[in-house]
Design a protein around this motif. Structure first.
Motif, PDB file in Angstrom:
ATOM      1  N   GLU A   1      39.912  39.502  33.167  1.00  0.00           N
ATOM      2  CA  GLU A   1      41.175  38.787  32.966  1.00  0.00           C
ATOM      3  C   GLU A   1      41.961  39.369  31.807  1.00  0.00           C
ATOM      4  OE1 GLU A   1      40.300  34.612  32.697  1.00  0.00           O
ATOM      5  OE2 GLU A   1      39.554  34.610  34.767  1.00  0.00           O
TER       6      GLU A   1
ATOM      7  N   ARG B   1      37.956  29.876  38.839  1.00  0.00           N
ATOM      8  CA  ARG B   1      38.475  31.140  38.301  1.00  0.00           C
ATOM      9  C   ARG B   1      38.603  32.191  39.387  1.00  0.00           C
ATOM     10  NH1 ARG B   1      35.437  32.651  32.749  1.00  0.00           N
ATOM     11  NH2 ARG B   1      37.186  34.101  32.653  1.00  0.00           N
ATOM     12  N   GLY B   2      39.799  32.748  39.499  1.00  0.00           N
ATOM     13  CA  GLY B   2      40.024  33.866  40.420  1.00  0.00           C
ATOM     14  C   GLY B   2      39.936  33.459  41.875  1.00  0.00           C
TER      15      GLY B   2
ATOM     16  N   ASN C   1      43.819  42.123  33.032  1.00  0.00           N
ATOM     17  CA  ASN C   1      44.615  41.872  34.238  1.00  0.00           C
ATOM     18  C   ASN C   1      44.097  42.604  35.463  1.00  0.00           C
ATOM     19  OD1 ASN C   1      46.587  40.142  33.093  1.00  0.00           O
ATOM     20  ND2 ASN C   1      47.352  41.933  31.993  1.00  0.00           N
TER      21      ASN C   1
END
Lengths: 328, 328
Positions: free
Chosen positions: A127, A144-145, A130
């Motif tokens: 993260e 998450r994600g 990016n």
DNA sequence: CTATTTTATGTCAACGTTTACCGATTCTCG
DNA sequence: CGAGAATCGGTAAACGTTGACATAAAATAG
């Protein structure tokens, strides 16, 4: 391309406007003739993307790896993205090392199989830089994600309930690698099924393997050496289940006559084993396809990485020839 | 990097001269701190290489694919090169299509597994575009490109001779996919062994499979339906051998009591089967490693692609529990 | 202490595309 | 037939890095 600027070639090949039909046609023919392809490095440089998707996994069974790959590749089929394989062992003990490897690989996105998908330190790193990621069957931090899951506990419950309903009560359990969260999820399901059946789990009949055949074989021998002997073995994947069959045969026991064996994953070995294994279909291919699909959608800006990104895939209990009611 | 030009950063990170120790140190620390990595696209553009190696294979068994990959990846371990997987089915009928796919993928070099490694049209295309290739176990045009082989015929001879020496004479043979040249090479070895033993090959006991379990199963059933029944089956890979075991069991036959079965490849299934399969170790991992090693040496200019590029790897007959003397 | 070499740092251009912009030509319609 | 619009072709700049070359600073030799 005589008499034509690179710009024109670019436009012609990309079906961009501002090129006459005649020129576009001529350029395309010449390109096909010469097998000319635009330089990907130059395209990558300007587009700020590499069109490379990574896939990380850890020492799993071959058929699982191949299912993962084929699932992801199925989605990448148009050839725009390419798949880079990055196996990495012992993530749990060095997540940042894998992170550096992935960041250095110049990927646009990464698909994480277990147990990498459950390493918060790794997700943090990705993260921070990016690098979008898709997680295949994670068991923690499910928000998450991009997340693709199946209900591991429910699947475990189904297969355990199957053995219990056949009448088995002395059931040996071979766990997978404890660093794979799947191992815990499946065990949780086993517990529920035992609870529902009012049958206690005998902790002496629970041994830890690591999803490999060899360790599974030793674990099965250990279980079968106990007396009274278990009438069934519940292995957390098919490789260990196949090992349990071999262990039984080596002791002169018939499967499923003297011992029922159930696996998990519906991997190739569950079909090549004899008798064919009762197992749970883990839709690895579809999950990998789905993860790749959504990862690419995110990369192409067609969807946001945040938001309702979780998706559950259905499991299915496959009752085959390796399970039967206990003999006595 | 405040107060430092990109050029200096580049020099510092690449251990190039003309940078003071102090600056180099500072730059490296900052890079580590920020997890900074030079943009690979820009590096590729100027270096005119992508640092991508491709691997093509066709619908083989999972363990073969994984062995190939792991072998190649073992050599690529330093992370300088990355491995892109490009499975492609039915090369034989459309070699140029695969060629275009490979050329468009922006690779520095490509590893070709069977049967792609035996497609002259494909090799022509790759050469026309100066894309170096390594061929893993090709069977034709052995003087083209980097070649890694094993003596398939000798291996076939060994395993056939093993069955013959046990006393088998009615031996069923399940061939692999005829478009894989390996199939012919292995059969050639079988013929030699039968010739040496003064035993004729009964062509009615030779059936064609395609290296898959399912087709192998049908082929085995076909063989076992004949009378008199064969006392042994020689399958050209382990998946089909495992299928032959299953077919025998489904008919109530014991292995190796009523039927001996031998495979080929020493793939995972040969060990997870019960009884474990007598087979021939095909050193896929080592061959893939070797092919990758020499391909990279060529890419790095350390070795020329031409010249004595062929290398043979040793096979090994592995006698395990699936073969025994015939019953009568 | 100057002349010369060595070391350190910086500038420019190039890799092969694409984006942004501009001028020229052709077309459309009043 | 002329004004405006649409189309076509081209030029300059940029992506992030490195090789070639230039200059400045430090070290060494005489």
């Amino acid at each position: 391309m005589a008499g034509v600027t690179p710009k024109t070639v670019s436009r012609a090949l990309n079906d961009a406007p501002h090129v006459s039909k005649a020129v576009r046609q001529k350029v395309k023919e010449a390109a096909a003739e010469l097998d000319y392809h635009p330089n990907l490095a130059a395209q990558s440089l300007i587009a700020r993307r590499s069109y490379l998707i990574g896939l990380t996994y850890e020492r799993p069974s071959p058929s699982y790896v191949v299912d993962l790959q084929n699932g992801a590749l199925g989605r990448l089929e148009d050839g725009r993205y390419r798949l880079v394989v990055l196996p990495f062992n012992h993530v749990a003990s060095r997540p940042e090392e894998l992170g550096r490897l992935l960041l250095r690989a110049g990927l646009d996105g990464i698909l994480l199989a277990p147990p990498a998908c459950d390493q918060p330190a790794l997700l943090d790193m990705l993260e921070r830089h990016n690098l979008p990621y898709g997680r295949i069957t994670p068991h923690s931090e499910l928000d998450r994600g991009i997340v693709v899951t199946m209900d591991e506990a429910a699947a475990g419950q189904d297969v355990a309930a199957h053995l219990l309903s056949l009448g088995h009560r002395r059931i040996g359990i071979i766990l997978g690698d404890p660093s794979h969260a799947a191992s815990l999820g499946r065990m949780e399901g086993y517990r529920r099924a035992f609870g529902d059946a009012g049958a206690p789990i005998d902790e002496r009949l629970v041994v830890t393997g690591d999803f490999t055949y060899d360790v599974g074989y030793r674990a099965a021998r250990e279980l079968l050496a106990q007396s009274p002997r278990p009438t069934a073995i519940l292995a957390q994947n098919d490789d260990m289940a196949a090992a349990a069959i071999a262990a039984a045969r080596d002791l002169g026991l018939a499967v499923p006559g003297d011992l029922s064996v159930a696996g998990f994953d519906n991997s190739e070995v569950s079909r090549t084993a004899w008798p064919q294994l009762t197992t749970v279909n883990q839709p690895v291919r579809q999950m990998a396809w789905d993860a790749a699909d959504r990862l690419i959608a995110a990369l192409d800006g067609k969807s946001d990485v945040s938001g309702s990104q979780r998706r559950d895939h259905a499991h299915e209990l496959l009752v085959r020839a390796s399970t039967a009611p206990p003999a006595n």
